[in-house]
Design an enzyme around this catalytic site. Structure first.
Site, PDB file in Angstrom:
ATOM      1  NE  ARG A 293      -2.415  -1.457   3.338  1.00  0.00           N
ATOM      2  CZ  ARG A 293      -2.586  -2.643   3.941  1.00  0.00           C
ATOM      3  NH1 ARG A 293      -3.458  -3.519   3.463  1.00  0.00           N
ATOM      4  NH2 ARG A 293      -1.923  -2.951   5.026  1.00  0.00           N
TER       5      ARG A 293
ATOM      6  CD  GLU B 169       0.655 -11.587  17.462  1.00  0.00           C
ATOM      7  OE1 GLU B 169       0.009 -11.805  18.481  1.00  0.00           O
ATOM      8  OE2 GLU B 169       0.131 -11.285  16.365  1.00  0.00           O
TER       9      GLU B 169
END
Lengths: 177, 177
Positions: free
Chosen positions: A60, A97
Site C-alpha cells: 500500500r 508476532e
C-alpha cells in the site's frame, strides 16, 4: 476529520480482537485520495524538509508513495517482500508476532549520502518501518522522515521510532477507538 | 525513446532464457517517472476516453496507478493477491506456466455500471490482465481500457487481449530485442 471518516474499520481482522483500519475506502474516493496526497504534498513542497528520493514499502506504500513522488517531482524506489526484486539487493530481517519476515531493496536504488523519505499507509508496531530504515542506512543513506496516513499509537510503533531518533509524520490516528 | 532507455534488462531472470524488463531504474529517476505519468495523463485527460475509476494490479501497478489516479482526479482501487484484502471480495483464478494463481477485489470497490481503467506496469502473457478484467466484469462494471508502461508483444498478451475485444495502450515495447 474527513480523512479519518473515510477509513473503514473491520473488527476481528485478521484475527479476533484486532480492529483492522482499511484505507481502501479512503483512496477509492477521488476526494479522499486527493486530500491525502495534497496534505502530504503541502507538508513536503515547502522545502523545510529536504530529501532526494521517496521510498515506498510494499504494497500500500506504493499507492501513496507513487502519487507523492509525482507531485513532488522525485523518483520512487520500492522496498519489496523477499524474492520480488530482480537485481542485486540488500535484505533486512525483522520480527513478527510469530516468526520473522524479510524485506529488500535494490543495491543501486539509492545513491550513498542521499536523504530519503519513507512512505507507507499505516504505522502499527513499527517493525516494518524500522526494517525499512535499516535498509536505507545499509546503503549509506539517511532517513529524513517516515510518513504514514494512519497511526495506531496504542500499538507503540511511533514511540519506538521516535525513541530511535526518527522523525515521523502521520495524517490521522486511531487511539482508544 | 527515453522511457525505454531507462528500463533495465536482466538476462535469465527469473529463469534461464527470460529477459526480465525492470522498470525500477525508470521510476527511481525523477524525469523518467514524471515522463511516464505525464504521458499517460496526456492520453486520458482529454476526455476522449471516459472512465470513472482506476484499478491497479498488485504490486507495481499500484505505483503507476496511484500517481495516475492523482493526476486525473480519480479514485484508486487495488486488485490484490489472494488473502490480502480485509473485506468481502470476489476472486478470480488464472493459469500460470505451472499451476494457478488467484487475484481479488473488494465487492464494494466498484459501483455497478462503472467504467474502469486498468493499470499495470508490464504486459506479457496477459493472464493477470485478463483475470483483472474478469473481476471488473463480475462486479457489473466495464473495462474501458488497459494501460501498461511496457508491452512484450512476442509473448502474445496484447494479441490475446485485443482478440477478446479489449482496448490496450502501452508506452513502449520490447520486440525481438
Amino acid at each position: 476529520m474527513p480523512i479519518k471518516s473515510k477509513i473503514r474499520t473491520i473488527p476481528d481482522y485478521p484475527k479476533k480482537g484486532i480492529m483492522f483500519r482499511d484505507i481502501t475506502t479512503l483512496i477509492k474516493d477521488p476526494v479522499g485520495f486527493r486530500l491525502v496526497i495534497d496534505s502530504l504534498t503541502q507538508r513536503y513542497i515547502k522545502g523545510n524538509i529536504v530529501f532526494d528520493i521517496i521510498v515506498g514499502i510494499e504494497s500500500r506504500g506504493f499507492i501513496i508513495g507513487g502519487a507523492l513522488a509525482y507531485t513532488l517531482g522525485k523518483g520512487f524506489v520500492p522496498i519489496r517482500k523477499k524474492g520480488k526484486l530482480p537485481a542485486e539487493k540488500v535484505t533486512q530481517e525483522y520480527i513478527l508476532e510469530y516468526g520473522t519476515d524479510i524485506i529488500e531493496i535494490h543495491k543501486d536504488a539509492i545513491v550513498k549520502g542521499s536523504r530519503v523519505l519513507i512512505v507507507d499507509d499505516l504505522l502499527a508496531t513499527g517493525g516494518t518501518a524500522l526494517a525499512a530504515a535499516a535498509l536505507i542506512e545499509k546503503l549509506g543513506a539517511t532517513v529524513v522522515e517516515l510518513c504514514f496516513i494512519v497511526d495506531l499509537p496504542d500499538v507503540g510503533g511511533i514511540k519506538k521510532l521516535v525513541s530511535k531518533g526518527y522523525k515521523v509524520f502521520t495524517l490521522t490516528k486511531f487511539k482508544g477507538d
